[in-house]
Motif scaffolding. Structure first.
Motif, PDB file in Angstrom:
ATOM      1  N   THR A 165      43.481  38.206  -2.685  1.00 53.93           N
ATOM      2  CA  THR A 165      43.528  38.328  -4.143  1.00 53.93           C
ATOM      3  C   THR A 165      42.142  38.143  -4.739  1.00 53.93           C
ATOM      4  O   THR A 165      41.713  38.915  -5.603  1.00 53.93           O
ATOM      5  N   PHE A 166      41.433  37.118  -4.261  1.00 50.94           N
ATOM      6  CA  PHE A 166      40.084  36.853  -4.765  1.00 50.94           C
ATOM      7  C   PHE A 166      39.127  37.998  -4.420  1.00 50.94           C
ATOM      8  O   PHE A 166      38.346  38.447  -5.276  1.00 50.94           O
ATOM      9  N   PHE A 167      39.187  38.475  -3.177  1.00 46.93           N
ATOM     10  CA  PHE A 167      38.270  39.534  -2.740  1.00 46.93           C
ATOM     11  C   PHE A 167      38.494  40.814  -3.558  1.00 46.93           C
ATOM     12  O   PHE A 167      37.533  41.459  -4.000  1.00 46.93           O
ATOM     13  N   ASN A 168      39.741  41.177  -3.780  1.00 50.06           N
ATOM     14  CA  ASN A 168      40.049  42.368  -4.582  1.00 50.06           C
ATOM     15  C   ASN A 168      39.630  42.180  -6.039  1.00 50.06           C
ATOM     16  O   ASN A 168      39.206  43.129  -6.708  1.00 50.06           O
ATOM     17  N   TRP A 169      39.740  40.960  -6.545  1.00 49.49           N
ATOM     18  CA  TRP A 169      39.324  40.654  -7.916  1.00 49.49           C
ATOM     19  C   TRP A 169      37.810  40.865  -8.072  1.00 49.49           C
ATOM     20  O   TRP A 169      37.352  41.460  -9.032  1.00 49.49           O
TER      21      TRP A 169
ATOM     22  N   TYR B  46      38.837  28.122  -6.788  1.00 50.22           N
ATOM     23  CA  TYR B  46      39.813  27.757  -5.757  1.00 50.22           C
ATOM     24  C   TYR B  46      41.047  27.106  -6.379  1.00 50.22           C
ATOM     25  O   TYR B  46      42.181  27.395  -5.978  1.00 50.22           O
ATOM     26  N   SER B  47      40.817  26.246  -7.374  1.00 47.59           N
ATOM     27  CA  SER B  47      41.959  25.610  -8.052  1.00 47.59           C
ATOM     28  C   SER B  47      42.831  26.650  -8.744  1.00 47.59           C
ATOM     29  O   SER B  47      44.062  26.570  -8.724  1.00 47.59           O
ATOM     30  N   SER B  48      42.187  27.616  -9.372  1.00 51.62           N
ATOM     31  CA  SER B  48      42.948  28.681 -10.031  1.00 51.62           C
ATOM     32  C   SER B  48      43.743  29.494  -9.023  1.00 51.62           C
ATOM     33  O   SER B  48      44.896  29.874  -9.271  1.00 51.62           O
ATOM     34  N   LEU B  49      43.146  29.724  -7.881  1.00 52.60           N
ATOM     35  CA  LEU B  49      43.847  30.475  -6.840  1.00 52.60           C
ATOM     36  C   LEU B  49      45.063  29.716  -6.343  1.00 52.60           C
ATOM     37  O   LEU B  49      46.125  30.309  -6.086  1.00 52.60           O
ATOM     38  N   LYS B  50      44.918  28.409  -6.160  1.00 55.93           N
ATOM     39  CA  LYS B  50      46.035  27.614  -5.662  1.00 55.93           C
ATOM     40  C   LYS B  50      47.177  27.573  -6.672  1.00 55.93           C
ATOM     41  O   LYS B  50      48.345  27.517  -6.296  1.00 55.93           O
ATOM     42  N   ARG B  51      46.836  27.611  -7.981  1.00 54.86           N
ATOM     43  CA  ARG B  51      47.895  27.591  -9.002  1.00 54.86           C
ATOM     44  C   ARG B  51      48.586  28.947  -9.116  1.00 54.86           C
ATOM     45  O   ARG B  51      49.779  29.025  -9.323  1.00 54.86           O
ATOM     46  N   ASP B  52      47.800  30.034  -9.017  1.00 56.11           N
ATOM     47  CA  ASP B  52      48.372  31.383  -9.139  1.00 56.11           C
ATOM     48  C   ASP B  52      47.542  32.319  -8.258  1.00 56.11           C
ATOM     49  O   ASP B  52      46.546  32.879  -8.684  1.00 56.11           O
ATOM     50  N   ASN B  53      47.973  32.435  -7.000  1.00 57.33           N
ATOM     51  CA  ASN B  53      47.165  33.186  -6.043  1.00 57.33           C
ATOM     52  C   ASN B  53      47.495  34.672  -5.997  1.00 57.33           C
ATOM     53  O   ASN B  53      47.132  35.361  -5.052  1.00 57.33           O
ATOM     54  N   THR B  54      48.198  35.155  -7.003  1.00 56.04           N
ATOM     55  CA  THR B  54      48.537  36.585  -6.997  1.00 56.04           C
ATOM     56  C   THR B  54      47.871  37.359  -8.107  1.00 56.04           C
ATOM     57  O   THR B  54      47.616  38.546  -7.983  1.00 56.04           O
ATOM     58  N   HIS B  55      47.587  36.688  -9.247  1.00 52.95           N
ATOM     59  CA  HIS B  55      47.041  37.442 -10.384  1.00 52.95           C
ATOM     60  C   HIS B  55      45.715  36.905 -10.913  1.00 52.95           C
ATOM     61  O   HIS B  55      45.035  37.572 -11.680  1.00 52.95           O
TER      62      HIS B  55
END
Length: 626
Positions: A115-119, A69-78
């Protein structure tokens, strides 16, 4: 669909009964042939181990969801931070429960959730559970990302298609733990209809009503239209009845669907009552309604009612369009009133409407049925002059019309004219012309046409070549037929049984049984098995050439190798053997044939008796001469 509170959802009887059998953390994994790996939860069971808390933060599985979640908040596109080595060591702890927890953390941030779901799906190659899908669907619907939600809904219902999992129930159960919008159920109805799963859509509609929600009129219309197109007439009326019961207010599109339903159901007489009800509810019939009714009346030969509606349209300031006129013209042509239909075309043009290819096709078809080919061809030139190119239906109707009148040459000339206009002729029309020429015993004209078409890239099927070979053989032009067979082999078109059958029968009829036998050997080489007709042709051929020995050996071959026991071929052989009245010779043949499996029949007995009579006559003649 009307928005309702979470409190109503939790108090629903259906939810209460289902909640006893389902939990949010149940690992609902669809069975599928997908190459994605099914997510397991075995590793996540141990995440509650308190000893993990002594590990560094980036190595503690209990912190895995927080790290993601922290990683997503920092860069939620890649998700670039998720690719570092420390995080990679924890990825094997990622199960369906962890995916759900991340999605719930991101439920107010659809970009991060997506982004997370596609990852998970694409980069890790894991297959999310049904529950994971339902959570991302709620996130997307809440954020008004309807297009992406429809994509995942379609994907999900196909994944669980052959399982006993219920997508609606899972979506419904998820509502207690995440933000949600009731429109997700409308989207589910639409997804089922788009996927052609009409009955599943109807079942979902009933489930939606059972839990106390009201679908939107748009979703109901979508379902009604799907049921209508799939011919589930009784279910359409059931849905319409339920709409009235729960208070879904129909719109003009609803009434147009029901108009189609009345016409398809064949109960047009009830339409007057329905139209009155429609007007009472504030809806005036539009052009779609009138066109549907006119087409329904014309389809049942009720032209007077159709033209009555046509006149009513003007009174109600609903101007007839191209569809209205074409339906009326079609109705007139079906009753043989083509001249009136033609006048209606002129009236339509006079009122500012330009006819299309369907309008012209309707008239051309009507004239062709009456054998009025000059009028049909005149309409053809008229439509080309107006910049409307005839389609394959136009060409087929005209060519079939010429053939029906016995003017096949005119049909061929028409094709040449159309080609000069740059109009593409479909392969089935060429097939029809070649077959027609063959049926009229004009194989060389058909062969010329075939050669000309082949130069333009047309590749006929083997069935067309067979018709040409059969026609050549019918006229004893076996050399040309054999040459054509050789050409198709060179052209990588495999001759079939019909090809060889036509050639073998022709050769045997012409007294060339040895060549026919060689052709049969070639046929066997290509893996084609002879049938009784080929057996009959070969035996008759050798018998006609008085070669009883060869005929007998072939008859034995067909019986032993191919289990073909043709009584007609056996009788023909008996007749030849008995012609000289040699009874002993016949008895020897009979004994040999019994061993193979041939038994005497009435015809062979007749030939034997004729042979005995002939033998008695020969004996008497011999005695007289002595």
């Amino acid at each position: 669909m009307t928005r309702v509170s979470i409190r109503i959802l939790k108090n629903s009887k259906t939810f209460a009964s289902n909640a006893q059998n389902h939990t949010l953390t149940k690992n609902l994994v669809p069975s599928s042939s997908s190459s994605l790996q099914t997510i397991q939860n075995s590793n996540s069971i141990s995440l509650s181990n308190p000893l993990y808390n002594f590990l560094p933060e980036n190595q503690n599985p209990n912190n895995f969801v927080n790290l993601i979640y922290s990683s997503l908040k920092r860069d939620n596109t890649h998700l670039t931070l998720l690719q570092n080595d420390d995080i990679k060591g924890l990825i094997h702890h990622l199960g369906a429960n962890e995916i759900s927890r991340v999605l719930l953390r991101c439920q107010s941030d659809s970009v991060s959730a997506l982004t997370f779901f596609n990852w998970v799906k694409n980069d890790l190659g894991l297959k999310p559970s049904t529950l994971n899908y339902c959570l991302i669907l709620h996130v997307l619907a809440w954020s008004k990302e309807f297009e992406q939600a429809m994509k995942f809904l379609t994907e999900l219902i196909l994944l669980v298609k052959d399982t006993d999992e219920d997508v609606f129930q899972c979506l419904f159960l998820c509502c207690q733990d995440c933000n949600w919008d009731p429109i997700i159920f409308d989207l589910l109805l639409k997804a089922y209809v788009k996927a052609g799963m009409i009955k599943e859509g109807f079942r979902t509609f009933m489930q939606i009503l059972e839990v106390g929600y009201v679908p939107s009129v748009i979703a109901c219309n979508y379902l009604l239209n799907g049921l209508l197109k799939s011919n589930h007439i009784h279910l359409c009326w059931h849905v319409y009845g339920e709409m009235g019961r729960v208070g879904v207010i129909p719109n003009s599109y609803t009434f147009n669907i029901l108009t189609h339903l009345f016409c398809k159901d064949g109960d047009i007489d009830k339409m007057n009552d329905f139209l009155e009800k429609m007007e009472e509810e504030g809806f005036e019939p539009d052009i779609v309604t009138y066109n549907t009714l006119i087409n329904g009346y014309c389809g049942r030969g009720r032209l007077s009612d159709a033209f009555y509606l046509y006149r009513i349209m003007y009174r109600r300031r609903v101007l007839p369009d191209l569809v209205s006129y074409t339906a009326l013209m079609n109705g007139l042509c079906k009753e043989g009133r083509v001249r009136e239909a033609h006048q209606l075309l002129h009236r339509m043009i006079h009122r500012g409407l330009n006819p299309d290819v369907v309008s012209y096709n309707t008239l051309i078809c009507g004239y062709c049925k009456e054998g009025k080919m000059l009028e049909s061809k005149s309409l053809l030139y008229e439509m080309i002059g107006n910049g409307i190119f005839p389609d394959s239906f136009t060409c087929r109707v005209l060519i079939q019309g010429y053939r029906k009148e016995g003017w096949l040459i005119s049909a061929l000339n028409l094709v040449v004219e159309l080609e000069k206009f740059g109009i593409s002729i479909s392969p089935d029309i060429y097939d029809y012309l070649v077959a027609s020429l063959c049926e009229e015993d004009r194989p060389f004209a058909a062969k010329t046409l075939l050669e000309r078409m082949s130069q333009r890239g047309y590749i006929p099927h083997v069935e067309i070549y067979n018709k040409l070979i059969e026609s050549l053989c019918k006229g004893d032009c076996v050399a040309d037929a054999l040459s054509l067979k050789a050409e198709i082999v060179v052209g990588n078109i495999n001759p079939n049984l019909l090809t060889y059958k036509a050639l073998i029968r022709c050769l045997c009829r012409m007294g060339r049984s040895i060549e026919a036998e060689k052709l049969m050997e070639e046929m066997l080489h290509f893996g084609l098995q002879p049938d009784p007709e080929i057996c009959r042709a070969m035996i008759h051929g050798y018998c006609r050439e008085k070669d009883a020995g060869k005929a007998e050996s072939l008859l034995v071959l067909f019986a032993k190798e191919f289990q073909i026991f043709d009584s007609e071929s056996y009788s023909t052989l008996v007749r030849i053997v008995c012609e000289d009245g040699d009874v002993a010779k016949f008895m020897e043949l009979q004994e040999r044939m019994l061993k193979v499996g041939f038994a005497p029949n009435s015809l062979t007995c007749k030939y034997m008796i004729d042979g005995l009579r002939k033998n008695v006559g020969l004996v008497k003649e011999k005695l007289i001469l002595e």
